[in-house]
Write an enzyme that holds these catalytic residues in place. Sequence first.
Site, PDB file in Angstrom:
ATOM      1  N   ASN A 135      -9.680  -0.331  -1.069  1.00 17.15           N
ATOM      2  CA  ASN A 135      -8.873  -0.497   0.126  1.00 17.15           C
ATOM      3  C   ASN A 135      -9.735  -0.451   1.380  1.00 17.15           C
ATOM      4  O   ASN A 135     -10.583   0.438   1.526  1.00 17.15           O
ATOM      5  CB  ASN A 135      -7.813   0.605   0.204  1.00 17.15           C
ATOM      6  CG  ASN A 135      -6.737   0.458  -0.843  1.00 17.15           C
ATOM      7  OD1 ASN A 135      -6.840  -0.372  -1.748  1.00 17.15           O
ATOM      8  ND2 ASN A 135      -5.698   1.251  -0.730  1.00 17.15           N
TER       9      ASN A 135
ATOM     10  N   HIS B 116      -9.873   4.487  -2.679  1.00 19.23           N
ATOM     11  CA  HIS B 116      -9.207   4.688  -1.396  1.00 19.23           C
ATOM     12  C   HIS B 116     -10.159   5.387  -0.432  1.00 19.23           C
ATOM     13  O   HIS B 116     -11.120   6.035  -0.836  1.00 19.23           O
ATOM     14  CB  HIS B 116      -7.950   5.549  -1.569  1.00 19.23           C
ATOM     15  CG  HIS B 116      -6.780   4.813  -2.138  1.00 19.23           C
ATOM     16  ND1 HIS B 116      -5.629   4.576  -1.429  1.00 19.23           N
ATOM     17  CD2 HIS B 116      -6.592   4.242  -3.349  1.00 19.23           C
ATOM     18  CE1 HIS B 116      -4.772   3.908  -2.176  1.00 19.23           C
ATOM     19  NE2 HIS B 116      -5.332   3.697  -3.354  1.00 19.23           N
ATOM     20  N   GLY B 117      -9.843   5.295   0.862  1.00 18.96           N
ATOM     21  CA  GLY B 117     -10.625   6.018   1.859  1.00 18.96           C
ATOM     22  C   GLY B 117     -12.090   5.634   1.836  1.00 18.96           C
ATOM     23  O   GLY B 117     -12.965   6.500   1.857  1.00 18.96           O
TER      24      GLY B 117
ATOM     25  N   ASP C 287      -9.189  -0.741   5.574  1.00 24.33           N
ATOM     26  CA  ASP C 287      -8.258  -0.843   6.691  1.00 24.33           C
ATOM     27  C   ASP C 287      -8.922  -0.418   7.997  1.00 24.33           C
ATOM     28  O   ASP C 287      -8.988  -1.184   8.953  1.00 24.33           O
ATOM     29  CB  ASP C 287      -7.019   0.012   6.410  1.00 24.33           C
ATOM     30  CG  ASP C 287      -5.921  -0.176   7.448  1.00 24.33           C
ATOM     31  OD1 ASP C 287      -5.959  -1.178   8.185  1.00 24.33           O
ATOM     32  OD2 ASP C 287      -5.017   0.672   7.521  1.00 24.33           O
ATOM     33  N   THR C 288      -9.446   0.798   8.033  1.00 23.90           N
ATOM     34  CA  THR C 288     -10.039   1.324   9.259  1.00 23.90           C
ATOM     35  C   THR C 288     -11.130   0.405   9.795  1.00 23.90           C
ATOM     36  O   THR C 288     -11.151   0.070  10.986  1.00 23.90           O
ATOM     37  CB  THR C 288     -10.616   2.734   9.011  1.00 23.90           C
ATOM     38  OG1 THR C 288      -9.563   3.593   8.553  1.00 23.90           O
ATOM     39  CG2 THR C 288     -11.218   3.309  10.272  1.00 23.90           C
TER      40      THR C 288
ATOM     41  N   HIS D 115      -9.041   9.224   3.972  1.00 21.77           N
ATOM     42  CA  HIS D 115      -8.602   8.114   4.807  1.00 21.77           C
ATOM     43  C   HIS D 115      -9.069   8.317   6.246  1.00 21.77           C
ATOM     44  O   HIS D 115      -9.265   9.439   6.694  1.00 21.77           O
ATOM     45  CB  HIS D 115      -7.062   8.016   4.808  1.00 21.77           C
ATOM     46  CG  HIS D 115      -6.495   7.538   3.528  1.00 21.77           C
ATOM     47  ND1 HIS D 115      -5.484   8.196   2.866  1.00 21.77           N
ATOM     48  CD2 HIS D 115      -6.793   6.465   2.762  1.00 21.77           C
ATOM     49  CE1 HIS D 115      -5.173   7.544   1.759  1.00 21.77           C
ATOM     50  NE2 HIS D 115      -5.950   6.486   1.679  1.00 21.77           N
TER      51      HIS D 115
ATOM     52  N   GLU E 192      -2.707   8.799   6.444  1.00 24.42           N
ATOM     53  CA  GLU E 192      -2.383   7.375   6.486  1.00 24.42           C
ATOM     54  C   GLU E 192      -0.881   7.216   6.487  1.00 24.42           C
ATOM     55  O   GLU E 192      -0.195   7.683   5.577  1.00 24.42           O
ATOM     56  CB  GLU E 192      -2.998   6.610   5.306  1.00 24.42           C
ATOM     57  CG  GLU E 192      -2.679   5.126   5.358  1.00 24.42           C
ATOM     58  CD  GLU E 192      -3.544   4.285   4.434  1.00 24.42           C
ATOM     59  OE1 GLU E 192      -3.303   3.079   4.349  1.00 24.42           O
ATOM     60  OE2 GLU E 192      -4.452   4.834   3.804  1.00 24.42           O
TER      61      GLU E 192
ATOM     62  N   ASP F 201       0.844  -1.197   0.000  1.00 27.83           N
ATOM     63  CA  ASP F 201       0.000   0.000   0.000  1.00 27.83           C
ATOM     64  C   ASP F 201       0.880   1.248   0.000  1.00 27.83           C
ATOM     65  O   ASP F 201       2.099   1.171  -0.040  1.00 27.83           O
ATOM     66  CB  ASP F 201      -0.908  -0.074   1.229  1.00 27.83           C
ATOM     67  CG  ASP F 201      -2.142   0.796   1.132  1.00 27.83           C
ATOM     68  OD1 ASP F 201      -2.418   1.330   0.025  1.00 27.83           O
ATOM     69  OD2 ASP F 201      -2.843   0.941   2.142  1.00 27.83           O
ATOM     70  N   HIS F 202       0.243   2.414   0.107  1.00 31.31           N
ATOM     71  CA  HIS F 202       0.873   3.742   0.044  1.00 31.31           C
ATOM     72  C   HIS F 202       2.370   3.766   0.348  1.00 31.31           C
ATOM     73  O   HIS F 202       2.794   3.432   1.447  1.00 31.31           O
ATOM     74  CB  HIS F 202       0.191   4.682   1.041  1.00 31.31           C
ATOM     75  CG  HIS F 202      -1.205   5.008   0.677  1.00 31.31           C
ATOM     76  ND1 HIS F 202      -1.551   6.087  -0.101  1.00 31.31           N
ATOM     77  CD2 HIS F 202      -2.365   4.386   0.980  1.00 31.31           C
ATOM     78  CE1 HIS F 202      -2.857   6.116  -0.263  1.00 31.31           C
ATOM     79  NE2 HIS F 202      -3.379   5.088   0.388  1.00 31.31           N
TER      80      HIS F 202
END
Length: 340
Positions: free
Chosen positions: A271, A249-250, A273-274, A212, A169, A95-96
């Site tokens: 994506n 994203h986000g 994640d959170t 994000h 992020e 990722d990033h």
Amino acid sequence: MPIATPEVYNEMLDRAKAGKFAYPAINVTSSQTLNAALRGFAEAESDGIVQISTGGAEFLGGQYSKDMVTGAVALAEFAHILAEKYPVNIALHTDHCPKDKLDGYVRPLLALSEERVKAGRNPLFQSHMWDGSAETLADNLAIAQELLEQARRANIVLEVEITPTGGEEDGVTHEINDSLYTTVDDAIRTVEALGLGEKGRYLLAASFGNVHGVYKPGNVVLRPELLKELNDGVAAKFGKQSPFDFVFHGGSGSSEEEIRTALENGVVKMNIDTDTQYAFTRPVADHMYRHYDGVLKVDGEVGDKKQYDPRTWGKLAEAGMAGRVVVAANNLRSAGNKMK
């Protein structure tokens, strides 16, 4: 199934685009979260993407050395062994990665995979992300050209972020303002620099108001219909219909309608994640509160080993995160869509 080969990964992306669904791309930071992601994909009967950010790789490298490449390679090698026991195709992604971390992360990983390919093996990862959103577009694309050529030699797909995603992020921060919307001119300049696949395949993380982190629905103005404008603008100039493989994203807090619109307009990867972080941690917190006197040696007592055994609460965490992966696969229409 083993980790996806370059050919399988390309077929995965093609199927998603043609079928108007997307793969959940789940950030992992440990063997536990990797198991949770794989379990979620298997339970959803969905192929998927597992990804490691720079911060995740540093964590995986251990707090003694905090070496990102070591952490990423170690988990990737582990995933290659573990994934064979799951009946779905899994791609590995990083990722990033901003400019100041390229030399300590993506470039060494690309070089490692290039050496593997020269030796007749598959690359370790199937795709890597270059996050040049903090740079000028000209500098961003110049670096992307160099990375795309190296990725092509290693049979790897490159993901590029050409304009900012809001929020923070892994230390990359952007304000939430009008710069969070990619323009048709940005998209055209991207094609002029990176081509339409002939220079190597790439995924495009275009910005349509994404942020994000944690936010409630309605707090951010997402415009997923913008992706159609970008595709149409590039198609009008270069003659290739639906030229981009988009990345969302986000996405935490996005409505199902916003997700559906993004899928209709070419998103093939989203994506997550959170939301999965919370789904992993929430059952652990619940266990600790419910068994306070067991996990702690209160008032000179001895506690309860069965309650503080990491396997006890770790299994709950795995199940919680796997369940959230299933939800994501259903929202993105990848559930039940695994390749045979």
